[in-house]
Scaffold this active site. Structure first.
Site, PDB file in Angstrom:
ATOM      1  N   HIS B 120       0.910  -1.153   0.015  1.00 44.15           N
ATOM      2  CA  HIS B 120       0.099   0.112  -0.049  1.00 44.15           C
ATOM      3  C   HIS B 120       1.039   0.935   0.061  1.00 44.15           C
ATOM      4  O   HIS B 120       2.038   1.165   0.235  1.00 44.15           O
ATOM      5  CB  HIS B 120      -0.749   0.111   1.372  1.00 44.15           C
ATOM      6  N   ASP B 197       3.127  -4.962   7.913  1.00 46.06           N
ATOM      7  CA  ASP B 197       1.992  -3.790   7.799  1.00 46.06           C
ATOM      8  C   ASP B 197       0.736  -4.949   7.801  1.00 46.06           C
ATOM      9  O   ASP B 197       0.420  -5.657   6.885  1.00 46.06           O
ATOM     10  CB  ASP B 197       1.959  -3.400   6.253  1.00 46.06           C
ATOM     11  N   GLN B 200      -4.302  -5.195   7.155  1.00 47.63           N
ATOM     12  CA  GLN B 200      -5.524  -6.072   6.505  1.00 47.63           C
ATOM     13  C   GLN B 200      -5.811  -7.397   7.497  1.00 47.63           C
ATOM     14  O   GLN B 200      -6.536  -8.010   7.282  1.00 47.63           O
ATOM     15  CB  GLN B 200      -5.328  -6.307   5.147  1.00 47.63           C
ATOM     16  N   LYS B 223     -10.093  -0.430  10.479  1.00 51.23           N
ATOM     17  CA  LYS B 223     -10.483  -1.605   9.653  1.00 51.23           C
ATOM     18  C   LYS B 223     -10.601  -2.833  10.218  1.00 51.23           C
ATOM     19  O   LYS B 223     -10.720  -4.072   9.977  1.00 51.23           O
ATOM     20  CB  LYS B 223      -9.030  -1.868   8.799  1.00 51.23           C
ATOM     21  N   CYS B 361      -4.561   2.768  -3.484  1.00 56.74           N
ATOM     22  CA  CYS B 361      -3.513   3.254  -2.978  1.00 56.74           C
ATOM     23  C   CYS B 361      -2.429   2.247  -3.114  1.00 56.74           C
ATOM     24  O   CYS B 361      -1.534   1.721  -2.261  1.00 56.74           O
ATOM     25  CB  CYS B 361      -3.633   3.624  -1.579  1.00 56.74           C
TER      26      CYS B 361
HETATM   27  C1  LIG Z   1      -2.232  -2.723   3.531  1.00 52.45           C
HETATM   28  C2  LIG Z   1      -2.624  -1.470   4.139  1.00 52.45           C
HETATM   29  N1  LIG Z   1      -1.743  -0.687   4.602  1.00 52.45           N
HETATM   30  C3  LIG Z   1      -1.920   0.438   4.984  1.00 52.45           C
HETATM   31  C4  LIG Z   1      -3.304   1.111   5.003  1.00 52.45           C
HETATM   32  C5  LIG Z   1      -3.399   2.564   5.368  1.00 52.45           C
HETATM   33  O1  LIG Z   1      -4.139   2.599   6.605  1.00 52.45           O
HETATM   34  P1  LIG Z   1      -4.594   3.844   7.263  1.00 52.45           P
HETATM   35  O2  LIG Z   1      -5.135   4.785   5.983  1.00 52.45           O
HETATM   36  O3  LIG Z   1      -5.677   3.420   8.297  1.00 52.45           O
HETATM   37  O4  LIG Z   1      -3.462   4.716   7.882  1.00 52.45           O
HETATM   38  C6  LIG Z   1      -4.114   0.332   4.288  1.00 52.45           C
HETATM   39  C7  LIG Z   1      -5.585   0.940   4.369  1.00 52.45           C
HETATM   40  O5  LIG Z   1      -5.795   2.100   3.918  1.00 52.45           O
HETATM   41  C8  LIG Z   1      -3.840  -0.970   3.889  1.00 52.45           C
HETATM   42  O6  LIG Z   1      -4.883  -1.628   3.393  1.00 52.45           O
END
Ligand SMILES: Cc1ncc(COP(=O)(O)O)c(C=O)c1O
Ligand SMILES: Cc1ncc(COP(=O)(O)O)c(C=O)c1O
Lengths: 147, 404, 404, 147
Positions: B120, B197, B200, B223, B361
């Protein structure tokens, strides 16, 4: 469903399937990039113009039916126009999409009016105006902001 | 006894208020159960107070509950030490804290950071920017056509100058579940720390951070049935003293004179300013909810929905699914022939079906797979087979509409 | 017509749930009215969605409401341009964004930053640390015995190498209301931009940021009847393009390739990751609540309570009030003879009176006044004269208890 | 109110008003700072010790009645003790405050038992143990963690 039929009007679908001047021009004097960060849509506008007039205009790239049809309509509407006229047309289109039309409906082309379905899909506004804002930014800087 | 899944949807008020809603965008943000919403409401109505500084009951109670959530988080992650849990705004901030608060000062000209092609933006841009700033190299582990990490090159990619490997547990585009234990142990053999990370996976899959031996783990409450604006950074104890705050302010300091400031220890030094007290309390309530589930069961349940949806898409025809990972979670990305994902999403939205269209993203991943955008469908415990039926019906209608 | 103040307490559910509570710590965090709590709850139950990326109704509605709060904030601040409003976690983060995202790269060896001796740590430590890092000087405008800024030295303190003046609107310890218009115009004559810490004033006092010509204004929602975890950075348009993000992630970017990232414009570039959507919606609801008040009236009301409390303390004897600013708001700090502030607060807490004891994250101020800690009492619109009576009675009992 | 009477017991009030060895010692070989960031309380412990024994101990500083009395009791309890004994006494006190006493009440001194009121005021725990944890940290590093 009827909303969708107005959004994807026949004219829009036609432009999407058979876009006007949809072609990559190597060595075009000016290339404008219109890009929507939210969805990844991206079109390049290939422009040949002197100080006064747009003599040739093509586009290529990737985007949804709305943005692609919109770019096609843009190319069709602006080619051969003076920079000044082109700028007015951009304004006309953007104002029409934003529901603040500068002229009465009967003065608009069918190509323009085909986008009236966007009014019911505010989240698609950015798709519709994508190529137009890129062009407008370019034209304004060419013409000078205050003219 | 775990909560029975077939009635769990009743616990999510959004579906009472919007009975027609087919929500297939839980990978973006999940809905919240009654218990979490009630905890947030009760906190505002009965206990509202700031933490760490008050001597009156409201504040000491809030502080106790707030601090207790570190324990809940560490239990959920399978971590023995609650003081390894720092609260942040979300995954994005947690990753940036490690990038700019820890790795930046270690990173020398010619060093490398390793990431994968399926990260991401939150786990990609911070490393890209950091490498730019420090004259370091960003190494990108490629993804196969199937949408899995190509591990054949990992050995040559991880070298003596690799300072960190950053890796998503589950891809937010393809649903791929990465073999993180194996990858962590490869990296550790080379003494390279690993950041996972887990945006998910946390709250959806069983987590065993201590036994995986992950060095850093990050995720967001929103999430996993919790509130917006709250996230977590887990850091292994050996790194904690070296992580420097990026923000300075009250509550994170031991002493301030006009010349000098002494900071508190991790995690407090990373939490300056009034924290998102309600968010942390709400995260605690979300974990209480999750602890009533059997995550092995729920992850199988959402995997089955995903599998079924893929099969139905296949039957429908005219759809191209991105990737075919053998180990996958509750996410699937696809494209409809000749119809842009945006147009698909608008069409489905008219049928009250919420899906996501775009690059999610993850532009580097889509670019590496030669695709500018996809439609993404993601499932959670409140989804049903009827949701699949409705979506497939709507896609069939879309095909008819588009070919008229 | 403004809401009548004598019934306003009824709108705050905490006092229904805790009828005995005398809450005198609103300077730390305020309680929330029904309307804000309901807005937060409704958002979770009916509208919960992430913003900026969805094509379905939930997400487009949330985005519209979220973006509309920029307008509400700019109206409240007296600012004409809603795009000058960036959302942050709170005052602390907003200040750090300016320190590390803008001033850092301008600040050269031997340059100076000016602050006052009455700043909260949030508006002190970031500047102190930045000056350390860059070899710059921190100039501290002193405070008089009365607890007012000593403006006689300001002219010599602000020089050609002063890059920023950082100044609180209202002291969170003494309640002093600083003459910010006058100070801004002195600084501007020397072409020095001014950052106003409005954590204690926004939502409580009429704000006219455009007419003050402030360059940066920061505040937190939780101190103005809104949710935790949400704050604001206002930056004048001429600075906006130069403020760099400290965090990188999704949502803040125009385009990402494996080599390069193009960022969006201010304010979006400063808001990477999923924002605290509910927090921003809740801030909007708090502003709607505030717009029903007449801030000239409410600030007079809380000032009168403060004035009365000071008089009653004086009558009681054995109390020493810190500072005697001529222009003050709803805050007063004092000490009881021979009784440590901590012991005072514990005693009052037994009588359900919530006050704060300590240095109030303003160690440099207390040090400059030769006092290690104080008891702080702060008033808001839900306080009453009975609250004062109860507190004075409890302090009288404390004196008896302590001299037994 | 009765809770407050047990919190501020006569012994605590006595130590607060007439603290034991409350004196700044210039040139003390060791100065330990015990400091509570939350409230700004701060005491210095002035220590003379050889490898085995604490020969002199004084304190000075600013803090609430609980922390000041606690420092006074610490000084009174530890002066003259071996490092090892002192460390055990620190443990004893901290465990007692945390409601996990290592010994039965009858084995504790009255000075210690005077702090039992803190059990009803958990937010005052840090005040009570403030000087003890500073001393313990010092003793443990002198003795070596594993002995
Ligand atoms: C795999 C992953 N990493 C990072 C993020 C970023 O999370 P956040 O927007 O809550 O900071 C997301 C979701 O948007 C994600 O799906
Ligand atoms: C004057 C002042 N500035 C800054 C802050 C910090 O605000 P926050 O903790 O919400 O970031 C506060 C309150 O704690 C304050 O009173």
């Amino acid at each position: 469903m009827s909303d969708l039929k107005t959004l994807y009007s026949d004219i829009i679908r036609h432009h999407n399937e058979s876009p006007f001047h949809f072609e990559k021009i190597e060595h075009a004097p000016v290339v404008l990039r219109a890009n929507n960060p939210v969805c990844g849509d991206r079109f390049d506008l290939f422009l040949t113009a002197d100080q006064k007039r747009i003599s040739a205009l093509h586009f290529h790239g990737f985007g949804c039916a709305i943005s692609k049809a919109s770019a096609s309509v843009l190319v069709k509407s602006l080619e051969g126009r003076s920079l000044h006229e082109a700028n007015n047309i951009c304004n006309e289109f953007i104002h029409f999409i934003d529901n603040k039309p500068l002229h009465a409906p009967q003065e608009l082309t069918d190509d323009f009016k085909a986008f009236s379905g966007v009014h019911n899909f505010p989240e698609r506004r950015d798709c519709a105006i994508l190529p137009w804002s890129a062009m407008k930014t370019y034209l304004e800087s060419k013409l000078g902001r205050n003219n | 006894m775990a909560l029975p899944l077939h009635t769990i949807k009743d616990q999510f008020p959004i579906f009472k208020n919007r009975p027609e809603l087919v929500y297939l965008d839980s990978a973006a943000t999940s809905h919240k159960p009654d218990s979490v919403i009630l905890a947030l409401n009760d906190f505002s109505e009965k206990e509202n107070a700031s933490v760490h500084r008050g001597l009156y009951d409201l504040s000491t109670d809030a502080t106790r509950r707030f601090e207790n959530v570190r324990k809940k988080v560490s239990d959920l992650l399978g971590v023995s030490n609650p003081s390894s849990i720092a609260f942040t705004k979300g995954t994005t901030e947690s990753i940036n804290l490690i990038a700019h608060g820890l790795i930046r000062k270690k990173l020398k000209l010619g060093d490398t950071i390793a990431v994968t092609a399926m990260e991401h933006h939150a786990n990609f841009i911070p490393w890209q920017q950091l490498c730019h700033q420090r004259g370091a190299l960003l190494n990108i582990l490629p993804v196969t056509k199937n949408g899995e990490l190509n591990l054949s090159g990992i050995d040559s990619m991880l070298g003596p100058r690799t300072r960190l490997l950053c890796l998503t547990h589950i891809s937010n585009v393809l649903g791929t579940i990465n073999p993180i234990e194996e990858i962590i142990s490869i990296a550790h053999r080379k003494k390279i720390p690993v950041l996972i990370d887990a945006a998910q996976s946390t709250g959806h899959y069983p987590m065993m951070v201590d036994s995986w031996d992950a060095d850093f783990v990050v995720f967001s409450a929103h999430k996993m049935f919790g509130p917006f604006g709250t996230g977590v950074l887990y850091a292994k104890q050996e790194f904690a003293p070296y992580i420097e705050p990026l923000n300075f302010g009250g509550g994170a300091i031991r002493n301030v004179t006009t010349e000098h400031t002494e900071f508190l220890d991790y995690p407090y030094k990373l939490e300056p300013g009034t924290p998102h007290v309600a968010g942390v309390i709400g995260l605690g309530a979300a974990i209480d909810f999750i602890q009533q589930l059997d995550l092995a069961e729920t992850s199988l349940f959402t995997r089955n929905l995903t599998q079924k949806f893929k099969a139905r898409l296949h039957e429908l025809g005219g759809a191209r699914i991105l990737g075919q990972p053998s180990n996958f979670g509750s996410i699937v990305s696809f494209q409809m022939e000749n119809i842009h994902p945006h147009d698909v999403a608008s069409f489905l939205a008219q049928a009250n079906i919420a899906v996501r269209a775009g690059h999610h993203c993850a532009q580097p991943l889509l670019e590496s797979m030669g695709v500018p955008a996809t439609v993404r469908v993601s499932f959670s415990i409140y989804n049903t087979e009827q949701d699949i039926d409705k979506t497939i019906d709507a896609l069939a209608a879309l095909k008819r509409f588009w070919s008229r």
